[in-house]
Structures are given as structure tokens and as C-alpha cells.
Design a protein around this motif. Structure first.
Motif, PDB file in Angstrom:
ATOM      1  N   LEU A  16      52.172  60.125  40.732  1.00 37.34           N
ATOM      2  CA  LEU A  16      51.828  59.248  39.722  1.00 37.34           C
ATOM      3  C   LEU A  16      50.814  59.876  38.703  1.00 37.34           C
ATOM      4  O   LEU A  16      50.410  60.958  39.013  1.00 37.34           O
ATOM      5  N   ASP A  17      50.724  59.155  37.632  1.00 35.60           N
ATOM      6  CA  ASP A  17      49.412  59.732  36.991  1.00 35.60           C
ATOM      7  C   ASP A  17      48.511  58.581  36.992  1.00 35.60           C
ATOM      8  O   ASP A  17      48.823  57.683  37.472  1.00 35.60           O
ATOM      9  N   ALA A  18      47.406  59.120  36.382  1.00 30.48           N
ATOM     10  CA  ALA A  18      45.992  58.324  36.423  1.00 30.48           C
ATOM     11  C   ALA A  18      46.194  56.925  36.008  1.00 30.48           C
ATOM     12  O   ALA A  18      45.774  55.893  36.287  1.00 30.48           O
ATOM     13  N   LEU A  19      46.927  56.960  34.553  1.00 35.15           N
ATOM     14  CA  LEU A  19      47.110  55.592  33.891  1.00 35.15           C
ATOM     15  C   LEU A  19      47.833  54.506  34.746  1.00 35.15           C
ATOM     16  O   LEU A  19      47.474  53.480  34.924  1.00 35.15           O
ATOM     17  N   THR A  20      48.908  55.110  35.303  1.00 28.85           N
ATOM     18  CA  THR A  20      49.967  54.315  36.253  1.00 28.85           C
ATOM     19  C   THR A  20      48.963  53.806  37.456  1.00 28.85           C
ATOM     20  O   THR A  20      49.215  52.370  37.580  1.00 28.85           O
ATOM     21  N   LEU A  21      48.500  54.599  38.237  1.00 30.03           N
ATOM     22  CA  LEU A  21      47.603  54.139  39.086  1.00 30.03           C
ATOM     23  C   LEU A  21      46.722  53.048  38.876  1.00 30.03           C
ATOM     24  O   LEU A  21      46.382  52.258  39.605  1.00 30.03           O
ATOM     25  N   GLY A  22      45.934  53.356  37.542  1.00 30.19           N
ATOM     26  CA  GLY A  22      44.877  52.259  37.154  1.00 30.19           C
ATOM     27  C   GLY A  22      45.543  50.825  37.211  1.00 30.19           C
ATOM     28  O   GLY A  22      44.986  49.975  37.548  1.00 30.19           O
ATOM     29  N   GLY A  57      56.501  59.921  33.425  1.00 27.70           N
ATOM     30  CA  GLY A  57      55.384  58.849  34.016  1.00 27.70           C
ATOM     31  C   GLY A  57      55.672  57.621  33.767  1.00 27.70           C
ATOM     32  O   GLY A  57      56.596  57.011  33.175  1.00 27.70           O
ATOM     33  N   GLY A  58      54.746  56.734  34.472  1.00 32.10           N
ATOM     34  CA  GLY A  58      54.653  55.406  34.042  1.00 32.10           C
ATOM     35  C   GLY A  58      55.597  54.397  35.088  1.00 32.10           C
ATOM     36  O   GLY A  58      55.659  53.120  34.819  1.00 32.10           O
TER      37      GLY A  58
END
Length: 185
Positions: A16-22, A57-58
Motif C-alpha cells: 500500500l502507500d502511506a496515504l491509503t494506509l492512513g 496506488g489508493g
């Protein structure tokens, strides 16, 4: 949690990327349970049935247990999310989610966001969206991500135990106080 919202992170063996995980972490807080990842992002060509939606992503898929509540929580934080019932020979039941406004969506995922905003199911059939919790106003933005990082809400190691989070927050405040003191000297 990294400060770059698009930095890739491996969670439960899925990228994942950090934005999606957040955004997932915020949905978990609403839901009151962990949202397991069964397919992540940046999985170009990984699953043919995904039709390219997971190439960038996302985007992620989760298990279908308690799917109405999961879809509502994901939608509440800014995902275009749907329950996907089993299609024999194609996929097993799951929830599919695309983070609205994510800066690195695959073209197929971006089309799903447009379908969601038009209250459609994001599939080729373009059927009416019948899942609960539709909203066109919820967004988890890069700014919200940075605010979460600043508040220390996304440190996965520390979030396991509330006491550790409180301790970390106190340490951050102490460091800031010390920096202010040193800056005045």
C-alpha cells in the motif's frame, strides 16, 4: 509512519502507500476492528479480474465479513467502496475500495471513482450502487494524512497499545518544549 504520503509500505504482505494506509486506519477506528488487506495497491497484472484497478496506488480489497459495516466505514473516510459478492471462477466475496482524490490512481481506478460519484457500482455493467453509506463529501486528503502523522496517530507500532501512544505524544510535546527553550537561548 513515513511523512511521504506516497511512500510504499508492506502491510500483511500486501503493498500500500502511506496515504491509503492512513485512510484505512481511520476507517478501522470507525469500525472498531482491523480491516485485513487481501489485495493491495501497486499490483500491476497481479489479478486479471481486477482489470488494472490495483496497478497503482489508493486501491485495496478486504475480506467480506461484516461487509455492510466495512463499506460504510470506508465510505465515511473517503473511499469509493463496494461489496463484491462471489463470482464463481472470477473472484471470491470481498470489499473493493478506491481512495477518492488519491494522486496516483490507475486509470481504471479513477473511472471507478467517477462511477461511485454517479452512484454506480464501478463494474463494467455500470449497475446502480446498492451498498449502504454513500456520500460524496468524505475525503481523506494528503493534508489530513500529514495532520495524522503530526499527531502521531499513524505509528502502527505505537498504536497497538493506547498507553504507548500517550507516552509517545508526551515525548513529542517534551521535545517541542525543549526545542522552543533552546531556540530562545
Amino acid at each position: 509512519m513515513p511523512s511521504d504520503p506516497y511512500e510504499r509500505i508492506v502491510v500483511d504482505g500486501k503493498v500500500l502507500d502511506a496515504l491509503t494506509l492512513g485512510a484505512i486506519k481511520r476507517a478501522e477506528a470507525i469500525l472498531g476492528r482491523k480491516i485485513p488487506i487481501v489485495q493491495g495497491s501497486y499490483n500491476a497484472g497481479g489479478v486479471a479480474a481486477s482489470a488494472g484497478t490495483h496497478d497503482f496506488g489508493g486501491v485495496f480489497d478486504t475480506i467480506a465479513g461484516g461487509h455492510d459495516d466495512a463499506v460504510k466505514a470506508l465510505r465515511a473516510v473517503g473511499f469509493a467502496a463496494w461489496y463484491r459478492p462471489t463470482l464463481p471462477g472470477v473472484w471470491s466475496a470481498h470489499c473493493h475500495a478506491v481512495l477518492i482524490g488519491h494522486g496516483r490512481l490507475a486509470p481504471a481506478a479513477a473511472r471507478q471513482v467517477q462511477a461511485y460519484l454517479a452512484r454506480r457500482d464501478g463494474l463494467v455493467s455500470n449497475a446502480i450502487d446498492s451498498d449502504p453509506g454513500w456520500t460524496n463529501t468524505a475525503r481523506y486528503t494528503v493534508q489530513a494524512f500529514h495532520a495524522d502523522v503530526e499527531r502521531g496517530k499513524l505509528d502502527a507500532r505505537e498504536a497497538k497499545k493506547l498507553g504507548k501512544v500517550k507516552t509517545l505524544w508526551k515525548q513529542i510535546k517534551a521535545i517541542r518544549k525543549r526545542r522552543k527553550f533552546l531556540a530562545k537561548r
